[in-house]
Design an enzyme around this catalytic site. Structure first.
Site, PDB file in Angstrom:
ATOM      1  N   GLN A  98      -4.907  -1.807   9.286  1.00 11.90           N
ATOM      2  CA  GLN A  98      -4.708  -3.123   8.681  1.00 11.90           C
ATOM      3  C   GLN A  98      -5.325  -4.197   9.582  1.00 11.90           C
ATOM      4  OE1 GLN A  98      -3.591  -3.572   5.613  1.00 11.90           O
ATOM      5  NE2 GLN A  98      -3.728  -5.784   5.708  1.00 11.90           N
TER       6      GLN A  98
ATOM      7  N   ASP B 251     -11.330   2.048   3.248  1.00 13.05           N
ATOM      8  CA  ASP B 251     -11.561   0.602   3.124  1.00 13.05           C
ATOM      9  C   ASP B 251     -13.031   0.290   2.821  1.00 13.05           C
ATOM     10  OD1 ASP B 251      -9.396  -1.189   3.344  1.00 13.05           O
ATOM     11  OD2 ASP B 251      -9.208  -0.822   5.500  1.00 13.05           O
TER      12      ASP B 251
ATOM     13  N   LYS C 233       0.843  -1.203   0.000  1.00 18.70           N
ATOM     14  CA  LYS C 233       0.000   0.000   0.000  1.00 18.70           C
ATOM     15  C   LYS C 233       0.878   1.252   0.000  1.00 18.70           C
ATOM     16  CE  LYS C 233      -3.773  -2.549   2.050  1.00 18.70           C
ATOM     17  NZ  LYS C 233      -4.568  -2.935   3.221  1.00 18.70           N
TER      18      LYS C 233
HETATM   19  N1  GUN Z   1      -6.513  -7.212   5.722  1.00 17.47           N
HETATM   20  C1  GUN Z   1      -6.664  -7.989   4.619  1.00 17.47           C
HETATM   21  N2  GUN Z   1      -7.261  -7.279   3.641  1.00 17.47           N
HETATM   22  C2  GUN Z   1      -7.482  -6.045   4.128  1.00 17.47           C
HETATM   23  C3  GUN Z   1      -8.050  -4.859   3.589  1.00 17.47           C
HETATM   24  O1  GUN Z   1      -8.505  -4.794   2.446  1.00 17.47           O
HETATM   25  N3  GUN Z   1      -8.077  -3.789   4.413  1.00 17.47           N
HETATM   26  C4  GUN Z   1      -7.599  -3.822   5.671  1.00 17.47           C
HETATM   27  N4  GUN Z   1      -7.689  -2.721   6.400  1.00 17.47           N
HETATM   28  N5  GUN Z   1      -7.072  -4.904   6.209  1.00 17.47           N
HETATM   29  C5  GUN Z   1      -7.006  -6.008   5.433  1.00 17.47           C
END
Ligand code: GUN
Length: 279
Positions: A96, A119, A52
């Site tokens: 996350q 998200d 990211k």
């Molecule tokens: N953990 C696995 N996929 C994601 C996601 O798309 N967003 C977040 N915040 N955590 C994750």
């Protein structure tokens, strides 16, 4: 031969479009900023968070990394989120997942301001999607819609079957296909005659989390098959929920794993960050 839907290429196009938009915004004096919070150091999460950050760098989005220890309390995490909610220079906030067990995930999701919920996990974001209001959409299903649209695959009026009913993928996927005027069926572990239901699909989206479960016997000739799964098989090779070798010859279009849905998730996260910056 099925059309191979190239998620790597399509996600790159989206990232390049966003890069241009971000540069324009910078000229107007606006710098988009995403705060990424990771609690603890789960190796998979570290990889995701790293990807990211890299995408932010590529596009020109400022990323603020909050890498806090496993022992961080729920109150401390809520305090970080509260400060970021109030900071006008921060446009998107992402925690996350998963968070450590002593932290209530639902509380954390609910604490992020819906206007910064890139998200798309906040109940207000999910609710907005289901009643056709503006709001952030979960990145993976939003990416699937982009794959279909940018591959000129019509959704309107089509039989769309989604396997999986998670809050992050299956449910929002169903809502998005419905918004595009598809006729939507969501299947899950209790669905009777799964094979028969899947065989009706013009568009089959598979998000079950079982390696290579869906073979050609589930797929109508010429159907579009979107594979959301990602696993390592017994030979340490990446594979999806779809048995690609079996399905590819009967499908009209198919996403590979890797290089299908995967790269779209981050591209759509970046898209949500830019949207957040425009609000
Ligand atoms: N953990 C696995 N996929 C994601 C996601 O798309 N967003 C977040 N915040 N955590 C994750």
């Amino acid at each position: 031969m099925a059309q191979i839907i190239d998620g790597k290429l399509i996600s790159q196009q989206i990232k390049d479009e966003l890069k241009e938009k971000v540069a324009e915004l910078k000229e107007e004096g606006k710098e988009i900023c995403l705060a990424v919070i990771q609690v603890g150091n789960d190796p998979a999460s570290t990889v995701y968070v790293g990807n990211k950050k890299k995408a932010c760098e590529y596009i020109g989005i400022k990323s603020l990394a909050y890498e806090v220890p496993e022992e961080t309390t729920e109150a401390e995490l809520l305090d970080i989120i509260d400060k970021l909610n109030k900071d006008d220079n921060v446009h998107g906030i992402l925690v996350q997942l998963p968070v450590p067990k002593h932290i209530n995930e639902e509380k954390i999701i609910n604490a992020i301001s819906p206007s910064k919920d890139v998200d798309g996990f906040h109940p207000a974001s999910v609710g907005a999607l289901s009643i056709g209001q503006k709001g952030f959409v979960s990145c993976t299903p939003a990416g699937v819609i982009q794959l279909l649209k940018r591959s000129n695959i019509e959704i309107s009026g089509k039989e769309c079957v989604v396997i999986g009913r998670s809050n992050i993928v299956g449910k929002p996927m169903g809502m998005l296909l419905l918004r595009e005027n598809g006729t939507v069926t969501i299947c899950h572990s209790r669905t009777k005659d799964l094979k028969e239901v899947c065989k009706r699909a013009d568009i089959l989206v598979v998000a079950i989390g079982k390696p290579r479960m869906i073979d050609a016997s589930y797929v109508k000739e010429g159907a579009t098959v979107i594979d959301v799964g990602i696993h390592r098989d017994e030979n340490n090779k990446l594979c999806g929920d779809v048995d690609y070798a079996s399905v590819e010859p009967v499908a009209g279009a198919i996403t590979p794993v890797p290089g299908g849905v995967g790269p779209m998730t981050i591209a759509m996260l970046m898209n949500n960050c830019v949207e957040a910056g425009l609000n």
